[in-house]
Design an enzyme around this catalytic site. Sequence first.
Site, PDB file in Angstrom:
ATOM      1  N   ASN A 170       0.827  -1.212   0.000  1.00 48.59           N
ATOM      2  CA  ASN A 170       0.000   0.000   0.000  1.00 48.59           C
ATOM      3  C   ASN A 170       0.857   1.256   0.000  1.00 48.59           C
ATOM      4  OD1 ASN A 170      -2.051  -1.799   0.166  1.00 48.59           O
ATOM      5  ND2 ASN A 170      -2.453  -1.490   2.345  1.00 48.59           N
ATOM      6  N   HIS A 195       5.930  -0.754  -2.698  1.00 51.59           N
ATOM      7  CA  HIS A 195       5.423  -0.066  -3.893  1.00 51.59           C
ATOM      8  C   HIS A 195       5.506   1.456  -3.773  1.00 51.59           C
ATOM      9  CE1 HIS A 195       2.914  -3.787  -5.341  1.00 51.59           C
ATOM     10  NE2 HIS A 195       4.195  -3.896  -5.583  1.00 51.59           N
ATOM     11  N   CYS A 224      12.686  13.175  -7.457  1.00 46.36           N
ATOM     12  CA  CYS A 224      13.106  14.104  -8.504  1.00 46.36           C
ATOM     13  C   CYS A 224      13.729  13.288  -9.635  1.00 46.36           C
ATOM     14  CB  CYS A 224      14.119  15.102  -7.932  1.00 46.36           C
ATOM     15  SG  CYS A 224      14.773  16.212  -9.182  1.00 46.36           S
ATOM     16  N   SER A 242      -5.064  -9.454  -3.352  1.00 43.06           N
ATOM     17  CA  SER A 242      -5.772 -10.336  -4.285  1.00 43.06           C
ATOM     18  C   SER A 242      -4.877 -11.397  -4.915  1.00 43.06           C
ATOM     19  CB  SER A 242      -6.408  -9.503  -5.396  1.00 43.06           C
ATOM     20  OG  SER A 242      -5.384  -8.856  -6.136  1.00 43.06           O
TER      21      SER A 242
HETATM   22  P1  OAD Z   1      -6.392  -5.574  -4.934  1.00 44.28           P
HETATM   23  O1  OAD Z   1      -7.381  -4.487  -5.150  1.00 44.28           O
HETATM   24  O2  OAD Z   1      -5.925  -6.319  -6.117  1.00 44.28           O
HETATM   25  O3  OAD Z   1      -6.964  -6.629  -3.912  1.00 44.28           O
HETATM   26  C1  OAD Z   1      -7.500  -6.271  -2.679  1.00 44.28           C
HETATM   27  C2  OAD Z   1      -7.977  -7.515  -1.984  1.00 44.28           C
HETATM   28  O4  OAD Z   1      -8.513  -7.108  -0.742  1.00 44.28           O
HETATM   29  C3  OAD Z   1      -9.083  -8.277  -2.726  1.00 44.28           C
HETATM   30  O5  OAD Z   1      -8.760  -9.654  -2.801  1.00 44.28           O
HETATM   31  C4  OAD Z   1     -10.326  -8.064  -1.856  1.00 44.28           C
HETATM   32  O6  OAD Z   1     -11.158  -9.208  -1.807  1.00 44.28           O
HETATM   33  C5  OAD Z   1      -9.704  -7.828  -0.498  1.00 44.28           C
HETATM   34  N1  OAD Z   1     -10.536  -6.990   0.386  1.00 44.28           N
HETATM   35  C6  OAD Z   1     -11.410  -6.011   0.062  1.00 44.28           C
HETATM   36  N2  OAD Z   1     -11.979  -5.491   1.154  1.00 44.28           N
HETATM   37  C7  OAD Z   1     -11.448  -6.152   2.207  1.00 44.28           C
HETATM   38  C8  OAD Z   1     -11.634  -6.089   3.622  1.00 44.28           C
HETATM   39  N3  OAD Z   1     -12.481  -5.229   4.170  1.00 44.28           N
HETATM   40  N4  OAD Z   1     -10.932  -6.937   4.400  1.00 44.28           N
HETATM   41  C9  OAD Z   1     -10.068  -7.836   3.861  1.00 44.28           C
HETATM   42  N5  OAD Z   1      -9.846  -7.943   2.545  1.00 44.28           N
HETATM   43  C10 OAD Z   1     -10.516  -7.106   1.731  1.00 44.28           C
HETATM   44  O7  OAD Z   1      -5.165  -4.918  -4.137  1.00 44.28           O
HETATM   45  P2  OAD Z   1      -3.671  -5.452  -3.939  1.00 44.28           P
HETATM   46  O8  OAD Z   1      -3.625  -6.934  -3.905  1.00 44.28           O
HETATM   47  O9  OAD Z   1      -3.101  -4.703  -2.801  1.00 44.28           O
HETATM   48  O10 OAD Z   1       0.341  -1.659  -7.167  1.00 44.28           O
HETATM   49  O11 OAD Z   1      -2.996  -4.937  -5.263  1.00 44.28           O
HETATM   50  C11 OAD Z   1      -1.627  -5.127  -5.453  1.00 44.28           C
HETATM   51  C12 OAD Z   1      -1.038  -4.000  -6.234  1.00 44.28           C
HETATM   52  O12 OAD Z   1      -1.778  -3.783  -7.435  1.00 44.28           O
HETATM   53  C13 OAD Z   1      -1.137  -2.646  -5.552  1.00 44.28           C
HETATM   54  O13 OAD Z   1      -0.102  -2.425  -4.605  1.00 44.28           O
HETATM   55  C14 OAD Z   1      -1.009  -1.688  -6.686  1.00 44.28           C
HETATM   56  C15 OAD Z   1      -1.941  -2.358  -7.648  1.00 44.28           C
HETATM   57  O14 OAD Z   1      -1.801  -2.058  -8.944  1.00 44.28           O
HETATM   58  C16 OAD Z   1       0.925  -0.479  -7.439  1.00 44.28           C
HETATM   59  O15 OAD Z   1       0.387   0.592  -7.247  1.00 44.28           O
HETATM   60  C17 OAD Z   1       2.308  -0.616  -7.950  1.00 44.28           C
END
Ligand code: OAD
Length: 235
Positions: free
Chosen positions: A93, A110, A118, A179
């Site tokens: 995050n 990330h 810069c 996810s």
């Molecule tokens: P995602 O949006 O891909 O996944 C979020 C996960 O959190 C999903 O599996 C949801 O089911 C789960 N979720 C949602 N609400 C929840 C809750 N209240 N409690 C528990 N789980 C919950 O996000 P990330 O896996 O973090 O990269 O995504 C990875 C990366 O993709 C991010 O860091 C970002 C993005 O592109 C960059 O910005 C480089």
Amino acid sequence: MTVSKPGLVILTGAGISAESGIRTFRSSNGLWEEHRIEDVATPMGFKRDPHLVQRFYNERRKQLSQTLPNTAHHALVELERAWPGSFLLVTQNVDDLHDRAGSQSMLHMHGELLKVRCVSCDTVSRWETDVLPDSQCPACKAADKLRPHIVWFGETPLDMEIIYRSLETCDYFAAIGTSGHVYPAAGFVQCVGSDCHTTEINLEPSVVNSAFKECRHGPATETVPAWVREMLSRR
Ligand code: OAD
């Protein structure tokens, strides 16, 4: 007699901040706050339209100031303070909710929304307000050279050596609110030793859930404090 101190590595993703009011990435058909990820989270997107990208992250910075850490962020701080062995929190995050909750041993793999880099002198600076075309780098004073300190798609995540070293030796690994779509983080569960206990904590099964020894599903504000209580009672 030496008592071995258990190592713990925790990976968090957008799901842990969802109940603080920050939208996850893949919750609405690949759109992130009404934008395609390719437009606002890639070096090509920034090259094509830097002002759109800066506006987008300015908005995200503003939104961050209206959010607070939730009970899941706080529970991880409690766990860190009481954990008897090594502890590392790795977050994907870019928000600062773990920081504001009080996490100490933490890496933002990330990048961070409240920092800019810069492109002229490579200095990373704290930045809490809007980045505008005439914004100057605090270090070299160049104008219009600041970019968000965010690892975009196609770029290398930060601190990977430290992270892999901790994964190789940890006794417990947990992935919370992610996810499993984005590598290398999605592959961390495969990097731990065979004796390591691995736990997935997510609203629903992630796409890599079969790689974990244990899965717990439900909202992070409920599942994380409950898991922390169990981890601490195991000490
Ligand atoms: P995602 O949006 O891909 O996944 C979020 C996960 O959190 C999903 O599996 C949801 O089911 C789960 N979720 C949602 N609400 C929840 C809750 N209240 N409690 C528990 N789980 C919950 O996000 P990330 O896996 O973090 O990269 O995504 C990875 C990366 O993709 C991010 O860091 C970002 C993005 O592109 C960059 O910005 C480089």
